[in-house]
Design a protein around this motif. Structure first.
Motif, short mmCIF file in Angstrom:
data_model
loop_
_atom_site.label_atom_id
_atom_site.label_comp_id
_atom_site.label_asym_id
_atom_site.label_seq_id
_atom_site.Cartn_x
_atom_site.Cartn_y
_atom_site.Cartn_z
N THR A 81 0.86 -1.18 0.00
CA THR A 81 0.00 0.00 0.00
C THR A 81 0.90 1.23 0.00
OG1 THR A 81 -1.63 -1.22 1.30
CG2 THR A 81 -1.92 1.16 1.17
N LYS A 82 0.53 2.19 -0.86
CA LYS A 82 1.34 3.41 -0.97
C LYS A 82 0.48 4.55 -1.45
CE LYS A 82 2.93 1.78 -5.50
NZ LYS A 82 4.09 1.31 -6.28
N ARG A 83 0.92 5.76 -1.16
CA ARG A 83 0.30 6.98 -1.68
C ARG A 83 1.20 7.47 -2.80
NH1 ARG A 83 -4.39 9.57 -1.92
NH2 ARG A 83 -4.81 8.79 0.17
N ARG A 84 0.65 7.62 -4.01
CA ARG A 84 1.43 8.07 -5.17
C ARG A 84 1.07 9.53 -5.47
NH1 ARG A 84 2.08 4.41 -10.29
NH2 ARG A 84 3.80 3.73 -8.96
N TYR A 85 2.07 10.39 -5.38
CA TYR A 85 1.92 11.81 -5.71
C TYR A 85 2.41 12.03 -7.14
CZ TYR A 85 1.22 12.40 -0.73
OH TYR A 85 0.73 12.30 0.55
N LEU A 86 1.68 12.82 -7.90
CA LEU A 86 2.03 13.12 -9.29
C LEU A 86 2.58 14.54 -9.33
CD1 LEU A 86 -1.14 11.59 -10.94
CD2 LEU A 86 1.08 10.50 -10.54
N ILE A 87 3.90 14.63 -9.53
CA ILE A 87 4.60 15.91 -9.46
C ILE A 87 5.10 16.29 -10.85
CG2 ILE A 87 6.53 17.14 -8.40
CD1 ILE A 87 6.29 15.09 -6.05
N PRO A 88 4.61 17.39 -11.40
CA PRO A 88 5.05 17.79 -12.75
C PRO A 88 6.54 18.14 -12.78
CG PRO A 88 3.09 19.02 -12.07
CD PRO A 88 3.60 18.29 -10.86
N LEU A 89 7.21 17.65 -13.79
CA LEU A 89 8.60 18.00 -14.11
C LEU A 89 8.66 18.01 -15.63
CD1 LEU A 89 11.48 18.53 -12.93
CD2 LEU A 89 11.92 16.10 -13.34
N PRO A 90 8.04 19.05 -16.24
CA PRO A 90 7.87 19.06 -17.70
C PRO A 90 9.15 18.73 -18.45
CG PRO A 90 6.74 20.92 -16.70
CD PRO A 90 7.55 20.27 -15.61
N PRO A 91 9.05 17.85 -19.46
CA PRO A 91 7.83 17.29 -20.04
C PRO A 91 7.38 15.99 -19.36
CG PRO A 91 9.69 16.60 -21.36
CD PRO A 91 10.24 17.47 -20.25
N TYR A 92 7.92 15.68 -18.20
CA TYR A 92 7.65 14.41 -17.51
C TYR A 92 6.78 14.63 -16.28
CZ TYR A 92 11.76 13.50 -20.35
OH TYR A 92 12.65 13.44 -21.40
N THR A 93 6.43 13.53 -15.65
CA THR A 93 5.75 13.55 -14.36
C THR A 93 6.49 12.62 -13.42
OG1 THR A 93 3.59 13.96 -15.38
CG2 THR A 93 3.58 13.08 -13.14
N ILE A 94 6.83 13.12 -12.25
CA ILE A 94 7.43 12.29 -11.21
C ILE A 94 6.29 11.59 -10.48
CG2 ILE A 94 8.74 12.27 -9.05
CD1 ILE A 94 10.06 14.93 -10.10
N GLU A 95 6.39 10.28 -10.37
CA GLU A 95 5.45 9.50 -9.57
C GLU A 95 6.18 9.19 -8.27
OE1 GLU A 95 4.58 6.19 -12.13
OE2 GLU A 95 2.98 7.29 -13.14
N LEU A 96 5.81 9.91 -7.22
CA LEU A 96 6.48 9.78 -5.92
C LEU A 96 5.66 8.84 -5.05
CD1 LEU A 96 8.85 10.84 -4.18
CD2 LEU A 96 7.23 12.50 -3.25
#
Length: 148
Positions: A81-96
């Motif tokens: 179980t985890k919480r995934r944060y979607l952090i923009p790093l254009p042109p990519y997205t960091i999935e934390l």
């Protein structure tokens, strides 16, 4: 084809709550090849992943809640179980991914790429620590087999 790099994290970005996030629960029916079931908020699916570390085949098939519950009850090892944060790093997205017990305080940042060339050229932000892309110990399928 999934092409991604994985990193441990030096420090969390400030104000994580401002980013979109998803609660993820997943169990592994098999680890070689990887066959997993996942609940992401109220969406359910079955995933097959081929061999590889940075680049590998990945197929997702939709499930309903009943099928997910049936299959996750058959999972081997740990349910993750985890919480995934979607952090923009254009042109990519960091999935934390911020893991919950028993894996806390593990935090892994993943970045997906359209090509291997882009993945290899990626320069991570300062708050990333170690590149663990080629370390299978950080694969969720490996974590599912960890003994506590």
């Amino acid at each position: 084809m999934e092409i991604e790099r994985k990193f441990t994290v030096r420090q969390l970005p400030e104000d994580l709550a401002r980013y979109d996030s998803h609660l993820i629960e997943q169990g592994y029916l098999n680890t070689n090849p990887v066959v997993r079931v996942r609940r992401e908020d109220n969406t359910y699916y079955l995933t097959y992943k081929g061999k590889g570390l940075m680049a590998r085949e990945e197929y997702n098939l939709p499930l309903n809640e009943q099928a997910y519950n049936h299959l996750v009850s058959k999972a081997d090892g740990n349910i993750i179980t985890k919480r995934r944060y979607l952090i923009p790093l254009p042109p990519y997205t960091i999935e934390l991914d911020v893991f919950m017990e028993p894996f806390a305080p593990l935090i892994i940042a993943e970045v997906e790429f359209p090509t291997e060339k882009e993945a290899e050229a990626f320069i991570p932000p300062e708050w990333f620590l170690e590149d663990v892309t080629y370390n299978p110990e950080y694969h969720n399928s490996t974590l599912s087999t960890k003994k506590f």
